[in-house]
Design a protein around this motif. Sequence first.
Motif, PDB file in Angstrom:
ATOM      1  N   SER A  53     -43.202  52.778  12.293  1.00 33.44           N
ATOM      2  CA  SER A  53     -43.056  51.326  12.413  1.00 33.44           C
ATOM      3  C   SER A  53     -43.988  50.550  11.499  1.00 33.44           C
ATOM      4  N   VAL A  54     -45.004  51.217  10.945  1.00 35.62           N
ATOM      5  CA  VAL A  54     -45.945  50.541  10.050  1.00 35.62           C
ATOM      6  C   VAL A  54     -45.740  50.981   8.597  1.00 35.62           C
ATOM      7  N   CYS A  58     -40.116  52.269   4.894  1.00 32.75           N
ATOM      8  CA  CYS A  58     -39.108  52.531   5.916  1.00 32.75           C
ATOM      9  C   CYS A  58     -38.259  51.287   6.166  1.00 32.75           C
ATOM     10  N   PHE A  59     -38.899  50.126   6.097  1.00 30.44           N
ATOM     11  CA  PHE A  59     -38.165  48.864   6.250  1.00 30.44           C
ATOM     12  C   PHE A  59     -37.243  48.650   5.052  1.00 30.44           C
ATOM     13  N   VAL A  60     -37.763  48.889   3.860  1.00 31.73           N
ATOM     14  CA  VAL A  60     -36.945  48.757   2.647  1.00 31.73           C
ATOM     15  C   VAL A  60     -35.764  49.731   2.714  1.00 31.73           C
ATOM     16  N   GLY A  61     -36.049  50.959   3.135  1.00 32.29           N
ATOM     17  CA  GLY A  61     -34.990  51.953   3.259  1.00 32.29           C
ATOM     18  C   GLY A  61     -33.934  51.538   4.259  1.00 32.29           C
ATOM     19  N   LYS A 157     -31.092  47.853  15.972  1.00 33.48           N
ATOM     20  CA  LYS A 157     -31.487  46.443  15.940  1.00 33.48           C
ATOM     21  C   LYS A 157     -32.934  46.269  16.393  1.00 33.48           C
ATOM     22  N   LEU A 158     -33.339  47.031  17.393  1.00 32.78           N
ATOM     23  CA  LEU A 158     -34.726  46.960  17.852  1.00 32.78           C
ATOM     24  C   LEU A 158     -35.683  47.309  16.722  1.00 32.78           C
ATOM     25  N   VAL A 159     -35.395  48.385  15.995  1.00 33.23           N
ATOM     26  CA  VAL A 159     -36.247  48.798  14.879  1.00 33.23           C
ATOM     27  C   VAL A 159     -36.326  47.688  13.838  1.00 33.23           C
ATOM     28  N   GLU A 160     -35.202  47.057  13.568  1.00 37.92           N
ATOM     29  CA  GLU A 160     -35.185  45.929  12.622  1.00 37.92           C
ATOM     30  C   GLU A 160     -36.148  44.833  13.061  1.00 37.92           C
ATOM     31  N   GLY A 165     -41.159  41.659  12.690  1.00 35.82           N
ATOM     32  CA  GLY A 165     -42.360  41.110  13.312  1.00 35.82           C
ATOM     33  C   GLY A 165     -43.632  41.602  12.645  1.00 35.82           C
ATOM     34  N   TYR A 166     -43.702  42.900  12.406  1.00 33.99           N
ATOM     35  CA  TYR A 166     -44.923  43.478  11.843  1.00 33.99           C
ATOM     36  C   TYR A 166     -45.115  43.118  10.377  1.00 33.99           C
TER      37      TYR A 166
END
Length: 248
Positions: A53-54, A58-61, A157-160, A165-166
Amino acid sequence: MLQINQIHKFLSTCPKILESPILRFFREKSLMAESASNTGSRKLIQIDVSSDSVCPWCFVGKKNLDKAIDASKDQYNFEIRWRPFFLDPSAPKDGVSKKEFYRQKYGNRYEGMFARMSEIFKGLGLEFDTAGLTGNSLDSHRLIHYTGKQAPEKQHKLVEELFIGYFTQGKFIGDREFLVETAKKVGIEGAEEFLSDPNNGLTEVKEELAKYSKNITGVPNYTINGKVKLSGAQPPETFQSAFKAASA
């Protein structure tokens, strides 16, 4: 017996009832039946994503994966499951300054890393927030696991929302209030009670870590239909090619 689409066709030839409630009813039923038929004919793509989550990559992916899924939704049905990974298992439970944490970990290189991520996030239409706190991500993984059990279709969706948020709002990934609010935002109830006991989900997270991330040295990492593996924030086109290979 007339089928729904036959009734729909008949009713549509009658001008006086063209917009009647009964026609609207059968039109909706016909569309639903057609949609179900199309869905049933698509091949299934199952994706296991090992992620932290940090991890900004991973967000970009995820963003690139979503683009690939959107471009391929007429060909495949998708099931996505998020699996735990810890970039830094020793990260403190209590929040510490992101800048200070990465300064101690990477020295002066952290400034260039932040600048690089800021540019990448801008390309996604997002602002990379370097303020706020960072720390151990265990509770977020427990929440992701809980969501996967309660409502698998809401886990993605939760992961998104956790990423948003982070990385863009300065939220602390270990903040209980932030985690509970995120769960409620995607329609998951009971998260506060679940997270209040530090043992809830702990065994399951460890088991998933051993099963899906044991031999992984970095994230994001993707396993598609159990046979095609990708690592890193791949472009959408690479994911689309992997879907094709995994469904062959």
